[in-house]
Every structure is written in structure tokens, then in C-alpha cells.
Design a protein around this motif. Structure first.
Motif, PDB file in Angstrom:
ATOM      1  N   GLY A  30       1.099  -1.265   0.485  1.00 46.62           N
ATOM      2  CA  GLY A  30       0.110  -0.203  -0.407  1.00 46.62           C
ATOM      3  C   GLY A  30       0.730   1.197   0.049  1.00 46.62           C
ATOM      4  O   GLY A  30       0.265   1.944   0.781  1.00 46.62           O
ATOM      5  N   SER A  31       1.927   1.008  -0.045  1.00 44.52           N
ATOM      6  CA  SER A  31       3.099   2.257  -0.765  1.00 44.52           C
ATOM      7  C   SER A  31       3.829   2.520  -1.896  1.00 44.52           C
ATOM      8  O   SER A  31       4.217   1.127  -2.240  1.00 44.52           O
ATOM      9  CB  SER A  31       3.630   2.822   1.139  1.00 44.52           C
ATOM     10  N   PHE A  32       4.291   3.444  -1.806  1.00 42.50           N
ATOM     11  CA  PHE A  32       5.156   3.468  -2.812  1.00 42.50           C
ATOM     12  C   PHE A  32       6.813   3.149  -2.896  1.00 42.50           C
ATOM     13  O   PHE A  32       7.187   2.356  -3.644  1.00 42.50           O
ATOM     14  CB  PHE A  32       5.663   5.137  -3.807  1.00 42.50           C
ATOM     15  N   MET A  33       6.510   2.248  -1.154  1.00 41.59           N
ATOM     16  CA  MET A  33       7.649   1.928  -0.799  1.00 41.59           C
ATOM     17  C   MET A  33       8.453   0.459  -0.965  1.00 41.59           C
ATOM     18  O   MET A  33       8.908  -0.117  -0.779  1.00 41.59           O
ATOM     19  CB  MET A  33       8.375   2.439   0.753  1.00 41.59           C
ATOM     20  N   SER A  34       6.767  -0.461  -0.746  1.00 43.31           N
ATOM     21  CA  SER A  34       6.807  -1.356  -1.166  1.00 43.31           C
ATOM     22  C   SER A  34       7.282  -2.686  -2.428  1.00 43.31           C
ATOM     23  O   SER A  34       7.096  -1.581  -3.347  1.00 43.31           O
ATOM     24  CB  SER A  34       4.638  -2.111  -1.569  1.00 43.31           C
ATOM     25  N   GLY A  35       8.215  -3.477  -1.865  1.00 43.31           N
ATOM     26  CA  GLY A  35       8.595  -4.231  -2.845  1.00 43.31           C
ATOM     27  C   GLY A  35      10.285  -3.378  -3.453  1.00 43.31           C
ATOM     28  O   GLY A  35      10.901  -3.380  -4.116  1.00 43.31           O
ATOM     29  N   SER A  36      10.349  -2.008  -2.690  1.00 42.57           N
ATOM     30  CA  SER A  36      12.057  -1.753  -2.998  1.00 42.57           C
ATOM     31  C   SER A  36      12.875  -2.267  -2.508  1.00 42.57           C
ATOM     32  O   SER A  36      13.078  -2.379  -1.179  1.00 42.57           O
ATOM     33  CB  SER A  36      11.642   0.074  -3.048  1.00 42.57           C
ATOM     34  N   ARG A  37      13.887  -2.570  -2.905  1.00 44.65           N
ATOM     35  CA  ARG A  37      14.917  -2.656  -2.018  1.00 44.65           C
ATOM     36  C   ARG A  37      15.699  -2.165  -0.935  1.00 44.65           C
ATOM     37  O   ARG A  37      16.491  -2.135   0.285  1.00 44.65           O
ATOM     38  CB  ARG A  37      16.372  -3.196  -2.639  1.00 44.65           C
ATOM     39  N   MET A  38      15.382  -0.370  -1.605  1.00 45.52           N
ATOM     40  CA  MET A  38      16.120   0.664  -0.824  1.00 45.52           C
ATOM     41  C   MET A  38      15.353   0.395   0.163  1.00 45.52           C
ATOM     42  O   MET A  38      16.132   1.456   1.066  1.00 45.52           O
ATOM     43  CB  MET A  38      16.010   2.060  -2.284  1.00 45.52           C
ATOM     44  N   TRP A  39      14.427   0.675   0.140  1.00 43.27           N
ATOM     45  CA  TRP A  39      13.479   1.110   2.288  1.00 43.27           C
ATOM     46  C   TRP A  39      13.805   0.170   2.648  1.00 43.27           C
ATOM     47  O   TRP A  39      13.524  -0.024   3.909  1.00 43.27           O
ATOM     48  CB  TRP A  39      11.833   0.938   1.142  1.00 43.27           C
ATOM     49  N   LEU A  40      13.981  -1.155   2.124  1.00 40.23           N
ATOM     50  CA  LEU A  40      14.493  -2.846   3.059  1.00 40.23           C
ATOM     51  C   LEU A  40      16.044  -2.040   3.537  1.00 40.23           C
ATOM     52  O   LEU A  40      16.170  -2.551   4.620  1.00 40.23           O
ATOM     53  CB  LEU A  40      14.816  -3.987   1.849  1.00 40.23           C
ATOM     54  N   VAL A  41      16.515  -1.455   2.724  1.00 37.22           N
ATOM     55  CA  VAL A  41      17.850  -0.961   3.503  1.00 37.22           C
ATOM     56  C   VAL A  41      17.717  -0.114   4.579  1.00 37.22           C
ATOM     57  O   VAL A  41      18.313  -0.104   5.395  1.00 37.22           O
ATOM     58  CB  VAL A  41      19.161  -0.962   2.445  1.00 37.22           C
ATOM     59  N   ILE A  42      17.367   0.739   3.971  1.00 40.72           N
ATOM     60  CA  ILE A  42      16.917   1.956   5.003  1.00 40.72           C
ATOM     61  C   ILE A  42      16.028   1.644   6.393  1.00 40.72           C
ATOM     62  O   ILE A  42      16.779   1.856   7.213  1.00 40.72           O
ATOM     63  CB  ILE A  42      16.231   3.362   4.238  1.00 40.72           C
ATOM     64  N   GLY A  43      15.391   1.059   6.240  1.00 36.61           N
ATOM     65  CA  GLY A  43      14.374  -0.176   7.101  1.00 36.61           C
ATOM     66  C   GLY A  43      15.423  -0.476   8.518  1.00 36.61           C
ATOM     67  O   GLY A  43      15.829  -0.666   9.420  1.00 36.61           O
ATOM     68  N   LEU A  44      16.541  -1.491   7.856  1.00 34.68           N
ATOM     69  CA  LEU A  44      17.007  -1.937   8.648  1.00 34.68           C
ATOM     70  C   LEU A  44      18.666  -1.041   9.564  1.00 34.68           C
ATOM     71  O   LEU A  44      18.890  -1.690  10.222  1.00 34.68           O
ATOM     72  CB  LEU A  44      18.051  -2.893   7.559  1.00 34.68           C
ATOM     73  N   VAL A  45      18.865  -0.073   8.746  1.00 34.25           N
ATOM     74  CA  VAL A  45      19.572   0.382   9.146  1.00 34.25           C
ATOM     75  C   VAL A  45      18.770   1.249  10.672  1.00 34.25           C
ATOM     76  O   VAL A  45      19.334   1.238  11.719  1.00 34.25           O
ATOM     77  CB  VAL A  45      20.142   1.784   8.063  1.00 34.25           C
ATOM     78  N   VAL A  46      17.560   1.939   9.962  1.00 32.15           N
ATOM     79  CA  VAL A  46      16.643   3.026  11.016  1.00 32.15           C
ATOM     80  C   VAL A  46      16.910   1.482  12.090  1.00 32.15           C
ATOM     81  O   VAL A  46      16.281   2.441  13.788  1.00 32.15           O
ATOM     82  CB  VAL A  46      15.681   3.553  10.193  1.00 32.15           C
ATOM     83  N   LEU A  47      16.629   0.217  11.618  1.00 35.79           N
ATOM     84  CA  LEU A  47      15.749  -0.078  12.868  1.00 35.79           C
ATOM     85  C   LEU A  47      17.232  -1.004  14.136  1.00 35.79           C
ATOM     86  O   LEU A  47      16.900  -0.801  15.080  1.00 35.79           O
ATOM     87  CB  LEU A  47      15.251  -1.463  12.421  1.00 35.79           C
ATOM     88  N   ILE A  48      17.920  -1.545  13.349  1.00 32.01           N
ATOM     89  CA  ILE A  48      19.375  -1.240  14.428  1.00 32.01           C
ATOM     90  C   ILE A  48      20.023   0.332  15.230  1.00 32.01           C
ATOM     91  O   ILE A  48      19.794  -0.196  16.600  1.00 32.01           O
ATOM     92  CB  ILE A  48      20.639  -1.961  13.033  1.00 32.01           C
ATOM     93  N   ALA A  49      19.559   0.739  14.676  1.00 32.35           N
ATOM     94  CA  ALA A  49      19.714   2.234  15.283  1.00 32.35           C
ATOM     95  C   ALA A  49      18.467   1.950  16.439  1.00 32.35           C
ATOM     96  O   ALA A  49      19.128   2.555  17.663  1.00 32.35           O
ATOM     97  CB  ALA A  49      19.709   3.189  14.323  1.00 32.35           C
TER      98      ALA A  49
END
Length: 65
Positions: A30-49
Motif C-alpha cells: 500500500g505504499s510507493f516503498m513496497s517492494g523496494s530494496r532501497m527501503w528495505l536497506v534503509i529500514g534495516l539501518v533505522v531498525l538497528i539504530a
């Protein structure tokens, strides 16, 4: 006032990072971020932080008592 800020910020980063990771992995649609590898990586970095900030602030709180 500043005692509660790091744990709250850490929890917020953790939640946002989890949502972005799920969207990037196309598990939450339901978002423009769905299925985007870039947002997967950004999300993992923010999650770890968020996990690091939350654990560091809670660990520091236990040693100050």
C-alpha cells in the motif's frame, strides 16, 4: 526531561525501521516503498539504530540507579 528522550526516540526509530523494512520486503503493501530494496536497506539501518539507542539508554538507566 531528557531522561525519557533517548528511550522514546529509540522505540520510535525501532517502529519506523520495522515498518520500512516490512514495506521494502513487500510484506506490508500500500505504499510507493513496497517492494523496494532501497527501503528495505534503509529500514534495516533505522531498525538497528533504534535497537542500539534503546538498549544503550536502558542499560545506562540501570547503572545510574
Amino acid at each position: 526531561m531528557t531522561r525519557w528522550l533517548p528511550p522514546v526516540l529509540g522505540a520510535l526509530l525501532l517502529i519506523i525501521g520495522a515498518v520500512w523494512t516490512l514495506q521494502g520486503a513487500n510484506l506490508l503493501g500500500g505504499s510507493f516503498m513496497s517492494g523496494s530494496r532501497m527501503w528495505l536497506v534503509i529500514g534495516l539501518v533505522v531498525l538497528i539504530a533504534g535497537v542500539a539507542l534503546l538498549s544503550r539508554s536502558l542499560r545506562g538507566r540501570r547503572t545510574r540507579r
